[in-house]
Design an enzyme around this catalytic site. Structure first.
Site, short mmCIF file in Angstrom:
data_model
loop_
_atom_site.label_atom_id
_atom_site.label_comp_id
_atom_site.label_asym_id
_atom_site.label_seq_id
_atom_site.Cartn_x
_atom_site.Cartn_y
_atom_site.Cartn_z
N GLN A 146 -5.93 -0.18 2.60
CA GLN A 146 -5.40 0.59 3.94
C GLN A 146 -5.52 1.96 3.78
O GLN A 146 -4.92 2.49 2.85
CB GLN A 146 -4.09 0.05 4.27
CG GLN A 146 -3.37 0.92 5.41
CD GLN A 146 -1.86 0.89 5.36
OE1 GLN A 146 -1.29 0.49 4.62
NE2 GLN A 146 -1.34 1.18 6.54
N ARG A 190 10.08 7.73 -2.39
CA ARG A 190 11.58 7.85 -2.77
C ARG A 190 11.64 7.40 -4.14
O ARG A 190 12.83 7.44 -4.76
CB ARG A 190 12.35 6.68 -1.81
CG ARG A 190 12.38 7.45 -0.47
CD ARG A 190 12.85 6.45 0.48
NE ARG A 190 11.96 5.41 1.07
CZ ARG A 190 12.15 4.48 1.94
NH1 ARG A 190 13.16 4.53 2.45
NH2 ARG A 190 11.13 3.79 2.36
N ALA A 199 0.89 -1.20 -0.24
CA ALA A 199 0.12 -0.05 -0.20
C ALA A 199 1.03 1.36 0.03
O ALA A 199 0.40 2.23 -0.15
CB ALA A 199 -0.84 0.02 1.22
N LYS A 251 4.62 2.28 -6.80
CA LYS A 251 6.27 1.36 -6.70
C LYS A 251 6.05 0.05 -7.28
O LYS A 251 6.84 -0.46 -7.96
CB LYS A 251 6.71 1.76 -5.28
CG LYS A 251 7.99 0.87 -5.24
CD LYS A 251 8.81 1.21 -3.85
CE LYS A 251 8.33 0.55 -2.75
NZ LYS A 251 9.43 1.07 -1.59
N ASN A 291 13.52 0.65 -2.73
CA ASN A 291 13.14 1.92 -2.30
C ASN A 291 13.33 3.01 -3.07
O ASN A 291 12.60 4.12 -3.41
CB ASN A 291 13.65 2.29 -0.79
CG ASN A 291 12.92 1.28 0.18
OD1 ASN A 291 11.94 0.93 -0.16
ND2 ASN A 291 13.96 0.96 1.15
N GLY A 307 1.96 3.08 8.22
CA GLY A 307 2.98 2.23 8.57
C GLY A 307 2.83 0.68 8.16
O GLY A 307 1.61 0.27 8.23
N THR A 308 3.98 -0.19 8.35
CA THR A 308 3.62 -1.43 8.20
C THR A 308 2.95 -2.25 9.19
O THR A 308 2.07 -3.22 8.89
CB THR A 308 5.06 -2.08 8.06
OG1 THR A 308 5.64 -1.77 9.10
CG2 THR A 308 5.66 -1.77 6.65
N LYS A 310 4.82 -5.88 -42.23
CA LYS A 310 3.83 -5.67 -41.16
C LYS A 310 2.49 -6.31 -41.57
O LYS A 310 2.07 -6.21 -42.77
CB LYS A 310 3.50 -4.19 -41.18
CG LYS A 310 2.63 -3.66 -40.03
CD LYS A 310 1.94 -2.56 -40.50
CE LYS A 310 0.83 -2.67 -41.61
NZ LYS A 310 -0.17 -1.65 -41.84
N ASN A 359 17.02 -6.26 8.80
CA ASN A 359 15.73 -6.76 8.89
C ASN A 359 15.40 -7.03 7.43
O ASN A 359 15.19 -6.08 6.58
CB ASN A 359 14.79 -6.00 9.70
CG ASN A 359 13.31 -6.47 9.50
OD1 ASN A 359 13.08 -7.68 9.34
ND2 ASN A 359 12.53 -5.81 9.50
C1 UD1 Z 1 10.81 -1.92 5.99
C2 UD1 Z 1 11.01 -2.48 7.38
C3 UD1 Z 1 12.63 -2.28 7.93
C4 UD1 Z 1 12.91 -3.49 6.71
C5 UD1 Z 1 12.79 -3.02 5.44
C6 UD1 Z 1 13.25 -4.15 4.20
C7 UD1 Z 1 9.27 -1.29 8.99
C8 UD1 Z 1 8.83 -0.50 9.66
N1 UD1 Z 1 10.42 -1.28 8.34
O1 UD1 Z 1 11.28 -0.50 5.82
O2 UD1 Z 1 12.85 -2.83 9.06
O3 UD1 Z 1 14.58 -3.54 6.78
O4 UD1 Z 1 11.25 -2.79 5.04
O5 UD1 Z 1 12.64 -3.83 3.01
O6 UD1 Z 1 8.49 -2.43 8.65
N2 UD1 Z 1 3.53 -0.42 3.31
C9 UD1 Z 1 2.19 -0.52 3.47
N3 UD1 Z 1 1.33 0.35 4.26
C10 UD1 Z 1 2.15 1.36 4.80
C11 UD1 Z 1 3.45 1.51 4.82
C12 UD1 Z 1 4.08 0.59 4.10
O7 UD1 Z 1 1.42 -1.45 2.98
O8 UD1 Z 1 1.41 2.20 5.42
C13 UD1 Z 1 4.21 -1.43 2.67
C14 UD1 Z 1 5.06 -0.75 1.23
O9 UD1 Z 1 4.04 -0.88 0.10
C15 UD1 Z 1 6.30 -1.60 1.10
C16 UD1 Z 1 6.21 -2.29 2.40
O10 UD1 Z 1 5.29 -2.04 3.33
O11 UD1 Z 1 5.92 -2.63 0.26
C17 UD1 Z 1 7.49 -1.93 3.26
O12 UD1 Z 1 7.46 -0.34 3.31
P1 UD1 Z 1 8.47 0.68 3.25
O13 UD1 Z 1 7.99 1.79 3.45
O14 UD1 Z 1 9.41 0.15 1.95
O15 UD1 Z 1 9.47 0.31 4.22
P2 UD1 Z 1 11.15 0.32 4.60
O16 UD1 Z 1 11.37 1.61 4.79
O17 UD1 Z 1 11.81 -0.35 3.38
MG MG Z 2 10.85 -0.87 1.33
#
Ligand code: UD1
Ligand code: MG
Length: 452
Positions: free
Chosen positions: A72, A15, A10, A22, A226, A77-78, A349, A169
């Protein structure tokens, strides 16, 4: 034991600086989401769930049949993203695998290892970590003095000492469902205003529960995307994986560094791919062919024993024993039957060249059907466009089209006929007839001694 995969897709991908979501950016011709999905599908015993948000409509269109979706909104956040699937999955599955859609290089074997480790874990979490010199902005794994995982610190929150940690991670987890849903509600908002999924590790440890870590052995799996720089890195690794697959399958790739093969392409045994060649889309290549150098082959089906030298093809079909090029172009709807020879600077063609047609030099054939064994002389052009509409040209078998003939469509030329060099043919030509001139007129009827 049931396992349900949840794929997070989501995020905005800020970036990437892009107008497109993305996870739809392609890697070797396939959106990165497709790779992440393939990897989890193999371990998920239930239909996977994808959390979408940014560009939800486009994303859901792509994979609607394979998965379930949860939207979402807002995106906090994740951790918040996983919370969105609670109502769908609570009480429905034993294990929940969570991966991120921006991790296209993660292999299903690795995710399977996570699930297997978690099945034996008395605690609620198994996560994947990787040791690498380049931290890539990833969360750092903090271990306790006894070596067990203590917590994950996101880069933005890390102290200078924590930033030095080399264990990262990777972003793949297997959770015990019975603990997960309740714990998600306990995640506190970060200083950035997000709920980090990674805070669950600290929460489990605080609960006195065991967190297991699988340390991945292949750092390339860690290439999360990213930025566009990461995208090119992921592309390079995926390209290498694809090329190795084809080489192990019996194709020769002279220079893998300059060979660009999309995901899902088929190449037969003993086919040789020469440098600087792109194989794209739904291309299929038979056995014992030679393709390249310097060729761009898109959505093209190529039979066995063909040679395409410096060719550009798109939506075309080429049967067995065809040779093309150098500098040849097949556009959509070009169909070259068995044994066709198409030499330098030809363009075809929406046309069928039947078996054994020879078109050696500098010709354009559009909207035409060319009969078997017909010879197209150098510089021949089907004048198929009158400024408004396209018109067809039909040429019978064993016709000899003289050099530099202009075939003004609509036009039919009967079998065994000939046109003189430089003719401009504006009227249909019956069988066994020689025409010549501007405009071309019948000269005489051809007999067997004329070579027909
Ligand atoms: C995240 C991890 C980090 C890890 C890295 C590995 C967290 C907080 N951090 O950071 O520890 O090392 O991935 O790639 O989890 N997403 C959603 N909804 C949201 C936010 C994000 O669905 O509200 C999805 C994004 O589309 C993406 C994934 O979750 O596919 C990760 O999000 P991203 O913002 O890329 O996290 P990172 O900063 O890479
Ligand atoms: Mg990421």
């Amino acid at each position: 034991m049931s396992v349900t995969a949840v794929l997070l897709a989501a995020g905005q991908g800020t970036r990437m600086k892009s107008d497109f979501p993305k996870v739809l950016h392609p890697i070797c011709g396939q959106p990165m989401l497709g790779y992440a999905l393939d990897a989890v599908e193999e371990v998920s015993t239930e239909k996977p769930v994808v959390v979408i948000g940014n560009g939800a409509e486009q994303v859901s269109e792509l994979i609607a049949e394979q998965v379930r979706f949860v939207i979402q909104e807002p995106r906090l956040g994740t951790g918040h993203a996983v919370l969105q699937v609670e109502s769908l999955l609570k009480g429905q599955t034993d294990h929940v695998v969570v991966t991120y859609a921006d991790m296209p290089l993660l292999r299903s074997e690795t995710i399977r290892e996570l699930v297997e480790t978690q099945t034996e874990n008395t605690g609620p979490i198994t996560l994947l970590t990787v040791v690498a010199d380049d931290p890539r902005g990833f969360g750092r794994i903090v271990r306790q003095s006894d070596g067990t995982v203590k917590e994950i610190i996101e880069e933005a929150q890390a102290s200078p000492d924590e930033l030095q940690i080399k264990e990262l991670n990777a972003g793949a987890y297997c959770f015990s469902s019975s603990w997960l849903w309740e714990a998600l509600h306990r995640i506190k908002v970060s200083p950035k205003g997000e709920y980090y999924l990674t805070d669950l590790i600290g929460l489990a440890v605080a609960d006195g529960l065991a967190v297991q870590a699988v340390v991945g052995s292949d750092p390339t799996e860690l290439i999360g995307v990213n930025t566009r720089i990461h995208l090119s890195e992921a592309e390079a690794v995926m390209r290498e994986r694809i090329n190795r697959f084809h080489m192990l399958n019996g194709a020769t790739i002279i220079d893998p560094q300059s060979t660009y093969i999309d995901k899902g392409i088929r190449i037969g045994q003993d086919t040789v791919i020469l440098p600087n060649t792109y194989l794209r889309g739904r291309t299929e290549i038979g056995s014992r062919c030679e393709i390249g150098p310097n060729s761009l082959i898109c959505d093209t089906k190529i039979g066995n024993n063909c040679r395409l030298l410096m060719a550009v093809t798109d939506n075309a079909v080429v049967e067995d024993h065809v040779d093309i090029g150098p500098f040849a172009r097949l556009r959509k709807g070009a169909y070259l039957c068995k044994g066709v020879h198409m030499g330098n600077f030809g363009e075809v063609k929406d046309s069928t060249l039947r078996a054994g047609v020879k078109m050696g030099h500098f010709s354009y054939i559009g909207n035409a059907d060319i009969g078997a064994e017909t010879n197209i002389g150098a510089g021949t052009i089907t004048c198929n466009y009158d400024g408004t509409k396209k018109h067809p040209t039909e040429i019978g078998e064993n016709v000899f089209i003289g050099s530099d003939t202009m075939l003004v469509a609509p036009l039919k030329i009967g079998k065994h006929s000939r046109t003189g060099a430089g003719s401009v043919v504006t009227k249909d030509v019956p069988e066994d007839t020689l025409v010549a001139g501007v405009p071309a007129r019948p000269i005489r009827k051809l007999k067997e001694k004329d070579g027909n």
